[in-house]
Design a protein around this motif. Structure first.
Motif, short mmCIF file in Angstrom:
data_model
loop_
_atom_site.label_atom_id
_atom_site.label_comp_id
_atom_site.label_asym_id
_atom_site.label_seq_id
_atom_site.Cartn_x
_atom_site.Cartn_y
_atom_site.Cartn_z
N LYS A 33 64.11 60.76 2.90
CA LYS A 33 65.64 59.48 1.89
C LYS A 33 65.40 58.43 2.38
CE LYS A 33 69.91 60.74 -1.29
NZ LYS A 33 70.73 61.01 -1.05
N SER A 34 66.10 58.42 3.52
CA SER A 34 66.59 56.96 3.71
C SER A 34 65.13 55.96 4.03
CB SER A 34 67.07 57.23 5.61
OG SER A 34 66.79 55.40 6.22
N PHE A 35 64.26 56.61 3.89
CA PHE A 35 62.59 55.96 4.66
C PHE A 35 62.60 55.18 3.10
CE2 PHE A 35 58.02 56.34 3.32
CZ PHE A 35 58.00 54.70 3.63
N GLN A 36 62.94 56.40 2.18
CA GLN A 36 62.09 55.75 0.85
C GLN A 36 63.12 54.60 -0.41
OE1 GLN A 36 61.99 59.96 -1.03
NE2 GLN A 36 60.88 60.69 0.20
N LYS A 42 55.77 53.50 5.99
CA LYS A 42 56.24 53.94 7.37
C LYS A 42 55.83 53.13 8.83
CE LYS A 42 56.61 58.84 5.56
NZ LYS A 42 55.70 60.15 5.57
N SER A 43 54.41 52.84 8.72
CA SER A 43 54.14 52.24 10.28
C SER A 43 55.25 50.91 10.30
CB SER A 43 53.09 51.31 10.13
OG SER A 43 52.68 50.40 8.55
N ASP A 44 56.03 50.21 8.98
CA ASP A 44 56.89 49.34 9.68
C ASP A 44 58.61 49.80 9.59
OD1 ASP A 44 54.65 48.01 9.27
OD2 ASP A 44 54.94 47.41 7.39
N TYR A 45 58.85 50.68 9.60
CA TYR A 45 60.23 52.13 9.55
C TYR A 45 60.37 52.29 11.12
CZ TYR A 45 63.72 54.58 8.04
OH TYR A 45 64.91 55.37 7.23
N ARG A 46 61.20 51.18 11.86
CA ARG A 46 61.98 51.78 12.50
C ARG A 46 62.70 52.57 13.19
NH1 ARG A 46 63.09 45.06 12.07
NH2 ARG A 46 63.71 45.94 9.82
N ARG A 80 57.22 61.95 15.11
CA ARG A 80 55.66 60.67 14.47
C ARG A 80 54.30 61.87 13.57
NH1 ARG A 80 53.44 57.32 17.84
NH2 ARG A 80 51.20 58.80 17.87
N SER A 81 54.92 63.65 13.80
CA SER A 81 54.18 64.44 12.93
C SER A 81 54.90 64.51 11.02
CB SER A 81 54.69 65.99 13.12
OG SER A 81 55.92 66.13 12.64
N LEU A 82 55.64 63.34 10.76
CA LEU A 82 55.82 63.09 9.76
C LEU A 82 55.23 61.81 9.07
CD1 LEU A 82 59.83 63.97 9.67
CD2 LEU A 82 58.08 64.96 8.23
N GLY A 83 55.04 61.07 10.45
CA GLY A 83 53.74 59.63 9.97
C GLY A 83 53.92 58.80 10.50
N PHE A 84 55.60 58.13 10.71
CA PHE A 84 56.17 56.86 11.38
C PHE A 84 55.81 56.45 12.94
CE2 PHE A 84 59.81 59.50 8.49
CZ PHE A 84 59.70 58.88 7.56
N ARG A 85 55.56 55.57 13.27
CA ARG A 85 54.90 55.39 14.85
C ARG A 85 56.00 54.12 15.13
NH1 ARG A 85 53.26 59.73 13.43
NH2 ARG A 85 51.11 59.45 13.44
N ASP A 86 56.56 53.83 14.52
CA ASP A 86 58.05 52.41 15.17
C ASP A 86 58.58 53.46 15.87
OD1 ASP A 86 59.48 50.05 16.46
OD2 ASP A 86 58.88 49.50 14.04
N ILE A 87 59.30 54.05 16.53
CA ILE A 87 59.83 55.08 17.65
C ILE A 87 60.78 54.00 19.47
CG2 ILE A 87 60.71 56.51 18.08
CD1 ILE A 87 58.33 58.40 16.97
N ALA A 157 67.23 48.68 13.72
CA ALA A 157 66.60 49.94 13.23
C ALA A 157 67.14 50.27 11.86
CB ALA A 157 67.08 50.93 14.28
N ASP A 158 65.81 50.85 11.13
CA ASP A 158 66.65 51.11 9.72
C ASP A 158 66.91 53.23 9.60
OD1 ASP A 158 64.74 49.17 8.25
OD2 ASP A 158 62.99 50.25 9.28
N PHE A 159 66.75 53.70 10.76
CA PHE A 159 67.07 54.55 11.11
C PHE A 159 67.08 54.79 12.65
CE2 PHE A 159 66.89 59.60 11.11
CZ PHE A 159 67.99 59.81 9.95
N ARG A 160 69.20 55.16 13.09
CA ARG A 160 69.15 55.17 14.45
C ARG A 160 69.53 57.10 14.67
NH1 ARG A 160 71.79 51.14 11.58
NH2 ARG A 160 71.25 48.95 12.79
N ILE A 161 69.73 57.44 15.33
CA ILE A 161 69.83 58.74 16.34
C ILE A 161 70.55 59.00 17.06
CG2 ILE A 161 68.95 60.81 16.80
CD1 ILE A 161 66.13 60.20 14.69
#
Length: 203
Positions: A33-36, A42-46, A80-87, A157-161
Motif C-alpha cells: 500500500k505504501s509502495f503504490q 519497485k526498483s526505485d522504492y527504498r 525481495r520476493s515481493l519484487g523490491f531491490r533497494d534494501i 527511505a520510502d519505508f522504514r522498519i
C-alpha cells in the motif's frame, strides 16, 4: 484512528514462526500500500531496516543483545520476493564503539555474520550524517523544531522498519521499537548528547 496488528507466536522453529508473523500482521499489504501510494517503480522504492547491532562485543552470548541476523535476512529475502531491490540494513555507531578499536557498523555486521551477497547493503548512518531539523509537537500541542543530525539513508527511505531486539535496558527498561529508532541518530556519543545534554524521553 488507524488500527495496527500485533502478532505473538510461540514455537521452536523461528523461521517458520517469523513467516507466520509476517502473514498475520498484514506486513505485505502494508508495504505494498505504501509502495503504490509512492508512484515509484519497485526498483526505485527504498526500504531501510534498523536492527540492534552495535552493543555487540564478542560472539559469546551475543544473541542476547543483538537482533537475530537470520531473521533480518529472512525479512530481506521476503521483501525481495515481493519484487523490491533497494534494501538497506542500517545502524549507527554508539558509545560502545568509542571504547573499542574499529567498532564501526561494517565491522560489527561482519562479526555478527551478516552476508549481503548483493541482496541488501549494510549502511553506517554515522558516516553519512547530515544536519536536519526535526519537527515535533510538544506537550502543549505546539509545533517545534529541534536541530540535530540524521543518516541520509534512513531519512530518504520510502519505508522504514525498526527490527528491535527485545531485551532489558538499564535506562529505558525494554529496547522495543522506539528505543531501537533512537539508535538511528548518527552521533556516536549518544549518552552525552541525548541523556545528559537533553532529556532522553523528550528525544
Amino acid at each position: 484512528m488507524k488500527q495496527s496488528k500485533v502478532g505473538v507466536l510461540r514455537g521452536r522453529d523461528k523461521l517458520k514462526a517469523f513467516s507466520k508473523l509476517i502473514e498475520i500482521t498484514d506486513f505485505d499489504q502494508t508495504l505494498l500500500k505504501s509502495f503504490q501510494s509512492s508512484k515509484k517503480m519497485k526498483s526505485d522504492y527504498r526500504i531501510a531496516i534498523k536492527p540492534n547491532m552495535m552493543v555487540y562485543i564478542n560472539k559469546n552470548g551475543h544473541q542476547a543483545v543483538v537482533t537475530d541476523k537470520n531473521l533480518v535476512e529472512a525479512l530481506v529475502n521476503h521483501i525481495r520476493s515481493l519484487g523490491f531491490r533497494d534494501i538497506a540494513v542500517c545502524e549507527a555507531q554508539n558509545d560502545v564503539g568509542t571504547m573499542l578499536k574499529n567498532h564501526n557498523v561494517q565491522f560489527v555486521a561482519k562479526q555478527i555474520d551478516y552476508r549481503p551477497r548483493g541482496r541488501y547493503r549494510i549502511v553506517d548512518l554515522t558516516l553519512e550524517s547530515e544536519s536536519w531539523r526535526y519537527e515535533y509537537t510538544d506537550k502543549h500541542g505546539n509545533i517545534k523544531e529541534w536541530k540535530d543530525v540524521v543518516g541520509k539513508t534512513w531519512k530518504e527511505a520510502d519505508f522504514r522498519i525498526t527490527f528491535a531486539k527485545c531485551k532489558t535496558h538499564e535506562h529505558d527498561w525494554m529496547t522495543l521499537g522506539v528505543k531501537n529508532v533512537y539508535g538511528c541518530f548518527p552521533r556516536a556519543g549518544k549518552v552525552c548528547r541525548y541523556h545528559i545534554r537533553y532529556e532522553i524521553f523528550d528525544v
